[in-house]
Design a protein around this motif. Structure first.
Motif, short mmCIF file in Angstrom:
data_model
loop_
_atom_site.label_atom_id
_atom_site.label_comp_id
_atom_site.label_asym_id
_atom_site.label_seq_id
_atom_site.Cartn_x
_atom_site.Cartn_y
_atom_site.Cartn_z
N GLU A 90 -46.85 -22.20 55.36
CA GLU A 90 -46.85 -22.43 53.92
C GLU A 90 -46.30 -21.22 53.15
O GLU A 90 -45.49 -21.37 52.23
CB GLU A 90 -48.29 -22.73 53.47
N ILE A 91 -46.72 -20.03 53.57
CA ILE A 91 -46.23 -18.80 52.91
C ILE A 91 -44.72 -18.70 53.08
O ILE A 91 -43.98 -18.44 52.12
CB ILE A 91 -46.92 -17.55 53.48
N ALA A 92 -44.25 -18.92 54.30
CA ALA A 92 -42.80 -18.84 54.57
C ALA A 92 -42.05 -19.88 53.73
O ALA A 92 -41.03 -19.56 53.11
CB ALA A 92 -42.54 -19.04 56.05
N ASP A 93 -42.55 -21.10 53.70
CA ASP A 93 -41.92 -22.17 52.90
C ASP A 93 -41.82 -21.75 51.44
O ASP A 93 -40.76 -21.92 50.81
CB ASP A 93 -42.73 -23.47 52.98
N ALA A 99 -39.31 -14.19 55.62
CA ALA A 99 -39.17 -14.92 54.35
C ALA A 99 -39.54 -14.02 53.17
O ALA A 99 -38.91 -14.08 52.10
CB ALA A 99 -40.03 -16.17 54.35
N ILE A 100 -40.54 -13.16 53.36
CA ILE A 100 -40.95 -12.26 52.29
C ILE A 100 -39.92 -11.16 52.12
O ILE A 100 -39.42 -10.90 51.02
CB ILE A 100 -42.35 -11.66 52.57
N ARG A 101 -39.55 -10.52 53.23
CA ARG A 101 -38.61 -9.40 53.15
C ARG A 101 -37.26 -9.85 52.61
O ARG A 101 -36.61 -9.11 51.86
CB ARG A 101 -38.46 -8.77 54.54
N LEU A 118 -30.34 -7.97 40.10
CA LEU A 118 -31.58 -7.91 40.90
C LEU A 118 -31.34 -8.51 42.28
O LEU A 118 -31.73 -7.93 43.30
CB LEU A 118 -32.71 -8.68 40.22
N ARG A 119 -30.72 -9.68 42.31
CA ARG A 119 -30.52 -10.37 43.59
C ARG A 119 -29.55 -9.61 44.49
O ARG A 119 -29.79 -9.46 45.69
CB ARG A 119 -30.02 -11.80 43.33
N MET A 120 -28.44 -9.16 43.91
CA MET A 120 -27.47 -8.42 44.73
C MET A 120 -28.02 -7.06 45.12
O MET A 120 -27.77 -6.57 46.23
CB MET A 120 -26.14 -8.29 44.00
N GLY A 121 -28.78 -6.45 44.23
CA GLY A 121 -29.41 -5.16 44.55
C GLY A 121 -30.36 -5.30 45.71
O GLY A 121 -30.37 -4.47 46.63
N THR A 132 -38.87 -20.01 46.74
CA THR A 132 -38.75 -19.06 45.63
C THR A 132 -37.34 -18.46 45.58
O THR A 132 -36.77 -18.25 44.52
CB THR A 132 -39.81 -17.95 45.75
N SER A 133 -36.77 -18.21 46.76
CA SER A 133 -35.42 -17.66 46.85
C SER A 133 -34.38 -18.59 46.21
O SER A 133 -33.36 -18.14 45.71
CB SER A 133 -35.03 -17.42 48.30
N GLU A 134 -34.65 -19.90 46.25
CA GLU A 134 -33.71 -20.89 45.71
C GLU A 134 -33.82 -21.03 44.18
O GLU A 134 -32.94 -21.59 43.55
CB GLU A 134 -33.98 -22.28 46.34
N ARG A 135 -34.91 -20.53 43.62
CA ARG A 135 -35.15 -20.73 42.18
C ARG A 135 -34.30 -19.78 41.35
O ARG A 135 -34.11 -18.63 41.71
CB ARG A 135 -36.64 -20.51 41.85
N THR A 136 -33.82 -20.28 40.22
CA THR A 136 -33.06 -19.41 39.30
C THR A 136 -33.88 -19.10 38.04
O THR A 136 -33.46 -18.30 37.21
CB THR A 136 -31.74 -20.09 38.87
N ASP A 137 -35.06 -19.73 37.91
CA ASP A 137 -35.87 -19.55 36.69
C ASP A 137 -36.84 -18.38 36.80
O ASP A 137 -37.48 -18.01 35.82
CB ASP A 137 -36.65 -20.82 36.37
#
Length: 257
Positions: free
Chosen positions: A35-38, A92-94, A204-207, A43-48
Motif C-alpha cells: 500500500e505504501i509503495a502504491d 517508491a519513496i526514494r 522541484l521534480r527535475m531537481g 503520488t509521483s503521477e500527481r501534478t496537484d
C-alpha cells in the motif's frame, strides 16, 4: 481525509500528508508495504501536489519495522517475493517525483528506519530514535540505505550492536535535519513543506531526479548530467516567471510548464 486502511492520505493545498496508521507501532505487514509503495507511486503521477509529508499516528513509534509475526510464519520459498515487496517500498519513496519530508514522531526501527532514510529530509521529535535491531533476531538489514547518510563507524556500531541512536545523535551525524518537541513536529513539517511547495513544480521534480541520479557519480559526470536539467529548466515558462517575479518583488505564479 481518504481512509485507506493502514495509511491515511490527506491533501491540504499542494501538500500531501501520508500518515502510517497501524496501531500500536505501525509495524509493516506485507499488505501495508504494498500500500505504501502504491501510494508513493500514485503520488509521483500527481501534478496537484508539490511536496509530501510522511508521518505516523500514535505516540509509541514512527514505525517499528517489519511485522515479525507475519514474516516469521512465511514459507522459505516466498522469501524472494517478500524481499521484492520490501525493496519496492524504499524505492517508491526514494524515487517519488516530489520532495518527501519524514516527520519522525517516535522510534524508527529496522525497515522503519530505512523508510525514514529514503525520504529527502528528516525532522524528528525529541523522543524519536533510529535503530537497526536486525542483529537481535540473528539478521542484518538496512545497511545500503543507511550507508548513504551515516559515517561507517556509526553505521557499523548500529548494525553490530542493534542499539538505536537518539534524535540528538542522529542530528549530530547529519541524518536528521532538525529536532523538535513532539508537540511542535507537525507544525515544523508543514512549515517546511509550505516553503518547498511554493517553488517551481518542474524545478522541484527535475531537481529531485538530478539529486538521485548524481548521488553516486563522480563530480564531473554528475555536474554534466545536472547541467542538462538546468538547461531544460532555463527554457520553461516557470523559470521566466520566477525571474520576472524576483525583479518585480512579488510572489511567482507557476503554471508547471
Amino acid at each position: 481525509a481518504m481512509l485507506m486502511s493502514a495509511i491515511l492520505v490527506e491533501t491540504r493545498g499542494n501538500i500531501v500528508h501520508l500518515t502510517l496508521n497501524r496501531p500500536p507501532v505501525n509495524a509493516l505487514s506485507l499488505a501495508l508495504c504494498t500500500e505504501i509503495a502504491d501510494i508513493f507511486e500514485q503520488t509521483s503521477e500527481r501534478t496537484d501536489v508539490q511536496c509530501a509529508v510522511l508521518g505516523a499516528t500514535g505516540a509509541q513509534a514512527f514505525c517499528a519495522g517489519l511485522d515479525l509475526n507475519e514474516f516469521r510464519t512465511h514459507k522459505a520459498e516466498d522469501d524472494e517475493a517478500h524481499a521484492a515487496v520490501v525493496r519496492r517500498v524504499f524505492s517508491a519513496i526514494r524515487n517519488c517525483a516530489i520532495p518527501v519530508i519524514a516527520a519522525v514522531n517516535g522510534p524508527a526501527l529496522g525497515a522503519g528506519c530505512v523508510i525514514a532514510s529514503a525520504c529527502d529530509i528528516r525532522l524528528a521529535a525529541e523522543n524519536a530514535n533510529f535503530g537497526l535491531p536486525e542483529i537481535n533476531v540473528g539478521s542484518c538489514a538496512g545497511i545500503t540505505h543507511m550507508g548513504r547518510h551515516l559515517p561507517q563507524g556509526l553505521l557499523r556500531r548500529m548494525v553490530f550492536t542493534g542499539k538505536p541512536i537518539g534524535a540528538q545523535e542522529a542530528w549530530r551525524a547529519g541524518f536528521v535535519d532538525s529536532v523538535f518537541p513532539l508537540s511542535d513536529l507537525g507544525d515544523a513539517a508543514r512549515t517546511l513543506a509550505d516553503v518547498i511547495a511554493s517553488k517551481a513544480p518542474l524545478a522541484l521534480r527535475m531537481g529531485k531526479e538530478a539529486l538521485n541520479r548524481v548521488e553516486f557519480l563522480p563530480v564531473e559526470d554528475g555536474y554534466a548530467l545536472e547541467q542538462g536539467y538546468s538547461l531544460r529548466l532555463l527554457h520553461t515558462e516557470d523559470a521566466r516567471e520566477a525571474t520576472q517575479a524576483a525583479i518585480e518583488k512579488r510572489q511567482p505564479l507557476f503554471a508547471g510548464r
